[in-house]
Design an enzyme around this catalytic site. Structure first.
Site, PDB file in Angstrom:
ATOM      1  CG  ASP A 178      -1.814   1.213   1.296  1.00  0.00           C
ATOM      2  OD1 ASP A 178      -1.833   2.011   0.329  1.00  0.00           O
ATOM      3  OD2 ASP A 178      -2.515   1.365   2.315  1.00  0.00           O
ATOM      4  CG  ASN A 207       2.147   5.660 -13.166  1.00  0.00           C
ATOM      5  OD1 ASN A 207       1.652   6.381 -14.024  1.00  0.00           O
ATOM      6  ND2 ASN A 207       1.635   4.475 -12.857  1.00  0.00           N
ATOM      7  CE1 TYR A 265      -6.059  11.808 -11.024  1.00  0.00           C
ATOM      8  CE2 TYR A 265      -6.621  13.328 -12.801  1.00  0.00           C
ATOM      9  CZ  TYR A 265      -5.875  12.276 -12.317  1.00  0.00           C
ATOM     10  OH  TYR A 265      -4.922  11.682 -13.132  1.00  0.00           O
ATOM     11  CE  LYS A 324      -2.478  12.851 -11.040  1.00  0.00           C
ATOM     12  NZ  LYS A 324      -1.293  11.980 -10.793  1.00  0.00           N
TER      13      LYS A 324
END
Length: 279
Positions: free
Chosen positions: A66, A93, A162, A166
């Site tokens: 995890d 990633n 989200y 980013k």
């Protein structure tokens, strides 16, 4: 000699999609590779894909853990150093997005989803990079972060949290790049647009929902000017370019956008994406 011979690459989120494609390409280009993800079965599929290419088993380390926990990160770094003795390339990633349990988006989405997405997409990147830092300094290594065109400057209301995570990652890339270049470590990023990765299903979207969206975008020049949705290998090739110091040594703290021209027009924002995905 392959360009990454003698180097060790750690690719997070490599049980599927872009991470899997990058891990395979690194191995084919001579690197020893640590692959990792929470799903042990999918991680084994990645390992088998690498081995089928003729790569020795000793060149591939699979660590199911995890990444959101510091214990999992410690296991990942320690296992890599124990197995390979060094770390040259870190590819951050792994990422996630969450849908609201009641289908809410934008400011109506529950803020607990913000906490979850920031923990995985931002906090875990910071802490894993901190844990890898001394090893990367030893090798004068490379860090490649995987961001997204959702970071902006266009608004993405359906994936607001989200996109925020980013955008934070993009700023982290810039700050870490200046912090680490004094030690000889480069940090850069790639920002994909639409890519067929299975990410939508992992978010809890309807099966095939993203495929419907991609097909729609491919049919509309105002959504995807190049007319073809991206594949994981398209982004993986950019990751390898950024990890190759001979080819990209003068690129520091930048993010390469790879989206088929979508962010130049953003016509997809004029359509109801939730409807297109069958939500």
């Amino acid at each position: 000699m392959a360009r990454f011979t003698g180097k060790v690459a750690l690719v997070t989120g490599s049980s599927n999609g872009i991470g899997r494609a990058a891990a395979i390409l690194f191995a084919l280009d001579g690197a020893k590779v640590t692959i990792t993800g929470r799903n042990a079965q999918r991680l084994e599929e990645t390992r088998q894909e690498i081995l089928k290419s003729g790569i020795p088993e000793s060149h591939v380390l699979a660590v199911a853990c995890d990444l959101g926990s510091e214990q999992g990160q410690d296991e990942l770094i320690n296992s890599t150093i124990k197995s390979f003795g060094r770390l040259d390339i870190l590819v951050n990633n792994a990422g996630a997005a969450f849908t609201d349990s009641q289908g809410r988006t934008g400011l109506d989405q529950d803020v607990s989803d913000y906490d979850k997405v920031m923990h995985i997409n931002m906090r875990s990147v910071i802490t894993l990079t901190q844990k890898a830092k001394k090893y990367l300094i030893e090798t004068k290594g490379e860090i490649v972060n995987v961001s997204s065109v959702a970071a902006g400057p266009q608004a993405h209301v359906d994936m607001m949290y989200y996109g925020m995570s980013k955008a934070a990652l993009d700023n982290f890339t810039r700050c870490a790049a200046i912090d680490l270049i004094q030690h000889g470590v480069r940090v850069n990023s790639v920002s994909p647009g639409g890519v067929t990765t299975g990410f939508g299903e992992a978010m809890g979207l309807p099966v095939g929902g993203f495929d419907n969206l991609w097909h729609f975008m491919e049919s509309r020049k105002e959504c995807l000017p190049c007319g073809k949705i991206g594949q994981p290998e398209d982004i993986a090739n950019i990751i390898l370019f950024l990890a190759d110091r001979e080819l990209s040594f003068y690129i520091i703290g930048q993010s390469i956008v790879a989206d088929g021209g979508s962010t130049l027009v953003m016509g997809v924002q004029a359509h109801d994406m939730k409807t297109l995905m069958g939500m």
